[in-house]
Design a protein around this motif. Structure first.
Motif, PDB file in Angstrom:
ATOM      1  N   ASP A 132       4.817  -4.710   5.761  1.00 54.44           N
ATOM      2  CA  ASP A 132       3.522  -4.213   5.708  1.00 54.44           C
ATOM      3  C   ASP A 132       1.801  -3.983   6.293  1.00 54.44           C
ATOM      4  O   ASP A 132       2.266  -3.383   7.512  1.00 54.44           O
ATOM      5  CB  ASP A 132       3.813  -3.237   4.154  1.00 54.44           C
ATOM      6  N   ALA A 133       2.042  -5.336   5.681  1.00 54.00           N
ATOM      7  CA  ALA A 133       0.517  -5.981   5.950  1.00 54.00           C
ATOM      8  C   ALA A 133       0.929  -5.847   8.177  1.00 54.00           C
ATOM      9  O   ALA A 133      -0.483  -5.883   8.495  1.00 54.00           O
ATOM     10  CB  ALA A 133      -0.154  -6.824   6.066  1.00 54.00           C
ATOM     11  N   ALA A 134       1.502  -6.535   8.342  1.00 56.57           N
ATOM     12  CA  ALA A 134       1.813  -6.236  10.201  1.00 56.57           C
ATOM     13  C   ALA A 134       1.773  -5.093  10.337  1.00 56.57           C
ATOM     14  O   ALA A 134       1.259  -5.170  11.860  1.00 56.57           O
ATOM     15  CB  ALA A 134       3.291  -7.418  10.612  1.00 56.57           C
ATOM     16  N   ASP A 135       2.734  -3.812  10.270  1.00 53.95           N
ATOM     17  CA  ASP A 135       3.141  -3.049  10.579  1.00 53.95           C
ATOM     18  C   ASP A 135       1.027  -2.000  10.107  1.00 53.95           C
ATOM     19  O   ASP A 135       0.793  -1.913  11.943  1.00 53.95           O
ATOM     20  CB  ASP A 135       3.511  -2.074   9.865  1.00 53.95           C
ATOM     21  N   VAL A 136       0.497  -2.226   9.439  1.00 51.65           N
ATOM     22  CA  VAL A 136      -0.360  -2.494   9.358  1.00 51.65           C
ATOM     23  C   VAL A 136      -1.497  -2.548  10.596  1.00 51.65           C
ATOM     24  O   VAL A 136      -2.544  -1.513  11.747  1.00 51.65           O
ATOM     25  CB  VAL A 136      -1.680  -1.963   8.618  1.00 51.65           C
ATOM     26  N   VAL A 137      -2.194  -3.615  10.276  1.00 53.16           N
ATOM     27  CA  VAL A 137      -2.184  -4.327  11.613  1.00 53.16           C
ATOM     28  C   VAL A 137      -2.318  -4.280  13.098  1.00 53.16           C
ATOM     29  O   VAL A 137      -2.914  -3.794  14.124  1.00 53.16           O
ATOM     30  CB  VAL A 137      -2.539  -6.315  11.311  1.00 53.16           C
ATOM     31  N   CYS A 138      -0.873  -3.907  13.078  1.00 49.75           N
ATOM     32  CA  CYS A 138      -0.311  -4.321  14.372  1.00 49.75           C
ATOM     33  C   CYS A 138      -0.951  -2.157  15.647  1.00 49.75           C
ATOM     34  O   CYS A 138      -1.669  -2.314  16.307  1.00 49.75           O
ATOM     35  CB  CYS A 138       1.068  -3.757  14.364  1.00 49.75           C
ATOM     36  N   LEU A 145     -12.422  -1.493  11.761  1.00 51.06           N
ATOM     37  CA  LEU A 145     -11.408  -1.127  11.686  1.00 51.06           C
ATOM     38  C   LEU A 145     -10.638  -2.019  11.041  1.00 51.06           C
ATOM     39  O   LEU A 145      -9.374  -0.964  10.399  1.00 51.06           O
ATOM     40  CB  LEU A 145     -11.504  -0.921  13.278  1.00 51.06           C
ATOM     41  N   ARG A 146     -10.572  -3.031  10.279  1.00 49.06           N
ATOM     42  CA  ARG A 146     -10.015  -3.997   9.980  1.00 49.06           C
ATOM     43  C   ARG A 146     -10.775  -3.791   8.954  1.00 49.06           C
ATOM     44  O   ARG A 146     -10.401  -4.039   7.539  1.00 49.06           O
ATOM     45  CB  ARG A 146     -10.421  -5.997  10.788  1.00 49.06           C
ATOM     46  N   GLU A 147     -12.106  -4.181   8.444  1.00 45.11           N
ATOM     47  CA  GLU A 147     -12.503  -4.241   7.124  1.00 45.11           C
ATOM     48  C   GLU A 147     -12.373  -2.810   6.320  1.00 45.11           C
ATOM     49  O   GLU A 147     -12.780  -2.711   4.972  1.00 45.11           O
ATOM     50  CB  GLU A 147     -13.537  -4.933   7.234  1.00 45.11           C
ATOM     51  N   PHE A 148     -12.652  -2.393   7.245  1.00 43.35           N
ATOM     52  CA  PHE A 148     -13.077  -0.708   6.694  1.00 43.35           C
ATOM     53  C   PHE A 148     -11.674   0.154   6.486  1.00 43.35           C
ATOM     54  O   PHE A 148     -11.245   1.244   6.403  1.00 43.35           O
ATOM     55  CB  PHE A 148     -13.905   0.265   6.709  1.00 43.35           C
ATOM     56  N   GLY A 149     -10.429  -0.038   7.734  1.00 39.27           N
ATOM     57  CA  GLY A 149     -10.209   0.427   8.473  1.00 39.27           C
ATOM     58  C   GLY A 149      -7.929   0.468   7.790  1.00 39.27           C
ATOM     59  O   GLY A 149      -7.620   1.174   7.704  1.00 39.27           O
ATOM     60  N   TYR A 150      -8.586  -0.635   7.333  1.00 37.44           N
ATOM     61  CA  TYR A 150      -6.964  -1.514   6.349  1.00 37.44           C
ATOM     62  C   TYR A 150      -6.657  -0.087   5.899  1.00 37.44           C
ATOM     63  O   TYR A 150      -5.552   0.178   5.513  1.00 37.44           O
ATOM     64  CB  TYR A 150      -7.529  -2.962   6.647  1.00 37.44           C
ATOM     65  N   ARG A 151      -6.984  -0.218   4.662  1.00 36.28           N
ATOM     66  CA  ARG A 151      -6.676   0.322   3.045  1.00 36.28           C
ATOM     67  C   ARG A 151      -6.249   1.875   3.570  1.00 36.28           C
ATOM     68  O   ARG A 151      -5.380   1.412   2.815  1.00 36.28           O
ATOM     69  CB  ARG A 151      -7.547   0.572   2.180  1.00 36.28           C
ATOM     70  N   TRP A 152      -6.880   2.797   4.346  1.00 36.44           N
ATOM     71  CA  TRP A 152      -6.617   3.651   4.757  1.00 36.44           C
ATOM     72  C   TRP A 152      -5.532   4.158   4.968  1.00 36.44           C
ATOM     73  O   TRP A 152      -4.433   4.673   6.043  1.00 36.44           O
ATOM     74  CB  TRP A 152      -7.682   4.262   5.775  1.00 36.44           C
ATOM     75  N   ASN A 161      11.286 -18.833  -1.096  1.00 38.69           N
ATOM     76  CA  ASN A 161      11.472 -18.851  -2.413  1.00 38.69           C
ATOM     77  C   ASN A 161      10.993 -18.479  -3.014  1.00 38.69           C
ATOM     78  O   ASN A 161      10.358 -18.695  -4.886  1.00 38.69           O
ATOM     79  CB  ASN A 161      12.946 -19.765  -3.163  1.00 38.69           C
ATOM     80  N   ARG A 162       9.754 -18.110  -2.569  1.00 42.06           N
ATOM     81  CA  ARG A 162       7.571 -17.749  -3.054  1.00 42.06           C
ATOM     82  C   ARG A 162       8.171 -16.004  -2.735  1.00 42.06           C
ATOM     83  O   ARG A 162       8.378 -16.237  -1.429  1.00 42.06           O
ATOM     84  CB  ARG A 162       6.943 -18.217  -2.936  1.00 42.06           C
ATOM     85  N   THR A 163       7.187 -15.799  -3.620  1.00 40.93           N
ATOM     86  CA  THR A 163       7.220 -14.025  -3.164  1.00 40.93           C
ATOM     87  C   THR A 163       5.582 -14.075  -2.546  1.00 40.93           C
ATOM     88  O   THR A 163       4.331 -14.876  -2.595  1.00 40.93           O
ATOM     89  CB  THR A 163       6.806 -13.177  -4.763  1.00 40.93           C
ATOM     90  N   VAL A 164       5.460 -13.155  -1.560  1.00 41.30           N
ATOM     91  CA  VAL A 164       3.699 -13.097  -1.234  1.00 41.30           C
ATOM     92  C   VAL A 164       3.360 -11.749  -0.647  1.00 41.30           C
ATOM     93  O   VAL A 164       4.508 -11.010  -0.445  1.00 41.30           O
ATOM     94  CB  VAL A 164       3.739 -14.132   0.763  1.00 41.30           C
ATOM     95  N   THR A 165       2.578 -10.923  -1.883  1.00 42.83           N
ATOM     96  CA  THR A 165       2.793  -9.885  -1.762  1.00 42.83           C
ATOM     97  C   THR A 165       1.016  -9.745  -1.605  1.00 42.83           C
ATOM     98  O   THR A 165      -0.361 -10.686  -1.475  1.00 42.83           O
ATOM     99  CB  THR A 165       2.303  -9.046  -3.329  1.00 42.83           C
ATOM    100  N   ILE A 166       0.872  -8.436  -1.138  1.00 38.55           N
ATOM    101  CA  ILE A 166      -0.063  -7.771  -0.285  1.00 38.55           C
ATOM    102  C   ILE A 166      -1.468  -7.147  -1.241  1.00 38.55           C
ATOM    103  O   ILE A 166      -0.815  -6.449  -2.319  1.00 38.55           O
ATOM    104  CB  ILE A 166      -0.492  -6.802   1.048  1.00 38.55           C
ATOM    105  N   ALA A 167      -2.762  -7.717  -1.509  1.00 40.64           N
ATOM    106  CA  ALA A 167      -3.073  -7.183  -2.776  1.00 40.64           C
ATOM    107  C   ALA A 167      -3.727  -5.740  -1.788  1.00 40.64           C
ATOM    108  O   ALA A 167      -4.783  -5.453  -0.700  1.00 40.64           O
ATOM    109  CB  ALA A 167      -4.329  -7.549  -2.825  1.00 40.64           C
ATOM    110  N   SER A 168      -3.589  -4.641  -2.507  1.00 39.92           N
ATOM    111  CA  SER A 168      -3.913  -3.234  -1.666  1.00 39.92           C
ATOM    112  C   SER A 168      -3.967  -1.738  -2.791  1.00 39.92           C
ATOM    113  O   SER A 168      -3.328  -1.007  -3.428  1.00 39.92           O
ATOM    114  CB  SER A 168      -2.268  -2.484  -0.909  1.00 39.92           C
ATOM    115  N   PRO A 169      -5.553  -2.359  -3.838  1.00 46.17           N
ATOM    116  CA  PRO A 169      -6.201  -1.348  -4.346  1.00 46.17           C
ATOM    117  C   PRO A 169      -5.696   0.111  -4.881  1.00 46.17           C
ATOM    118  O   PRO A 169      -5.147   0.507  -5.455  1.00 46.17           O
ATOM    119  CB  PRO A 169      -6.583  -2.198  -5.294  1.00 46.17           C
ATOM    120  N   GLY A 170      -5.884  -0.084  -3.858  1.00 47.03           N
ATOM    121  CA  GLY A 170      -5.698   1.538  -2.532  1.00 47.03           C
ATOM    122  C   GLY A 170      -4.703   1.472  -2.643  1.00 47.03           C
ATOM    123  O   GLY A 170      -5.106   3.924  -3.613  1.00 47.03           O
TER     124      GLY A 170
END
Length: 334
Positions: free
Chosen positions: A311-317, A187-194, A135-144
């Motif tokens: 959403d984050a799981a889809d990106v990391v996949c 791929l992880r550190e610089f590819g995630y945002r794109w 019952n708490r929110t977990v959001t991903i910081a994606s400033p891009g």
């Protein structure tokens, strides 16, 4: 509260008495990890009248010292932040793990995760299931997602004038800070945002990927990558990142559709007689302030509009598939 000042330089420890519940600003926020991103969040959060920064921690005393003067109390113990009587919200920046996240959620804290790519897609999916029961929110910081170029690309798609997508491309050729490394890989550190932005732009599932790392042959010292992603709707995306380039430019998102194209805030269409017409696109101005405002709305109970653990799981996949491709030299299915 028992603070062990020996773990940080003398004089760095600030007063960390739990904030009073009678404060006019209700959202008490703590930041775990004071690297480059952590300092950015400390500055951004401090500008909001609806937020009170109650503490920051970093396991590296020298890095924690960089936050001196931020106006945020600096803590000598991480566990101080993992208490709902001390902080309502926890930003997990450099020190993110599934165990820490679950501990915070069990304690009743909202979470904002800055480095979801530091764990596996399976761990993110598991954490997402647990978050639903908390019952708490977990959001991903994606400033891009609040960048001008991305918002402009989304505006182009929303006009409906691009038609079915054929290709989406992004190229960045810049020179990073000398000595900067990518412990988790580029791929992880610089590819995630794109890739996060790409999966939002292309309304289809990734089907097959191919990746090649740019390096001098030293493990974890890659300076760029080429990623090609095929989607089930027939669109092919290409992301080309080189962080050892002297050229210093970014193309931004370039989109080709069946009836229109997009690049650099402009929409390109073709008349019946073959003339190409380009016109400027209007899009809403946004910034980090918009991101912080959306966070506050989410904590207050508004419907979730921010990136989620799913959403984050889809990106990391997709990143995991790209890593497999890079290691084998072959295209792989997602």
């Amino acid at each position: 509260m028992n603070n062990q000042n020996a773990s940080i330089p003398p004089g760095l420890e600030s007063s960390i008495d739990p904030p009073s519940s009678s404060l006019a600003t209700p959202w008490r926020v703590g930041v775990l990890g004071v690297g480059q991103s952590g300092l950015f969040y400390l500055e951004s959060l401090s500008l909001s009248a609806d937020i009170r920064l109650v503490g920051a921690f970093d396991s590296d005393p020298q890095r924690l010292a960089l936050a001196t003067g931020s106006g945020c109390p600096l803590l000598s113990q991480r566990d101080s932040l993992l208490s709902p009587t001390f902080a309502d919200v926890l930003f997990l920046v450099d020190d993110f793990s599934e165990d820490i996240a679950i501990s915070a959620l069990r304690g009743g804290q909202h979470l904002v995760i800055d480095r979801p790519w530091s764990v596996s897609s399976e761990a993110l999916q598991s954490l997402g299931k647990f978050a639903v029961t908390s019952n708490r929110t977990v959001t991903i910081a994606s400033p891009g997602r609040w960048s001008a170029n991305f918002l402009s690309a989304m505006s182009a798609l929303q006009t409906g004038r691009l038609g079915s997508l054929h290709s989406v491309r992004q190229s960045s050729c810049e020179k990073r800070v000398p000595g900067e490394t990518s412990p988790a890989g580029v791929l992880r550190e610089f590819g995630y945002r794109w890739i996060d932005q790409l999966l939002t732009l292309v309304d289809s599932k990734p089907e097959r990927v191919y990746a090649k790392l740019l390096s001098d042959g030293r493990p974890k010292q890659e300076h760029g990558f080429l990623a090609v992603i095929d989607f089930t709707n027939g669109c092919t995306a290409q992301i080309d990142i080189d962080m050892r380039s002297r050229l210093g430019f970014r193309t931004g998102w370039m989109i080709e559709g069946s009836s229109g194209s997009f690049r650099n805030d402009r929409l390109f269409t073709e008349t019946d007689d073959g003339e190409i017409v380009d016109e400027p696109l209007m899009h809403s101005n946004s910034s980090t302030d918009s991101f912080i405002g959306d966070l506050i709305s989410t904590w207050s109970g508004s419907p979730m509009t921010l990136p989620t653990l799913a959403d984050a799981a889809d990106v990391v996949c997709v990143i995991e598939a790209l890593e497999r491709s890079a290691s084998t030299g072959e295209a792989v299915r997602v």
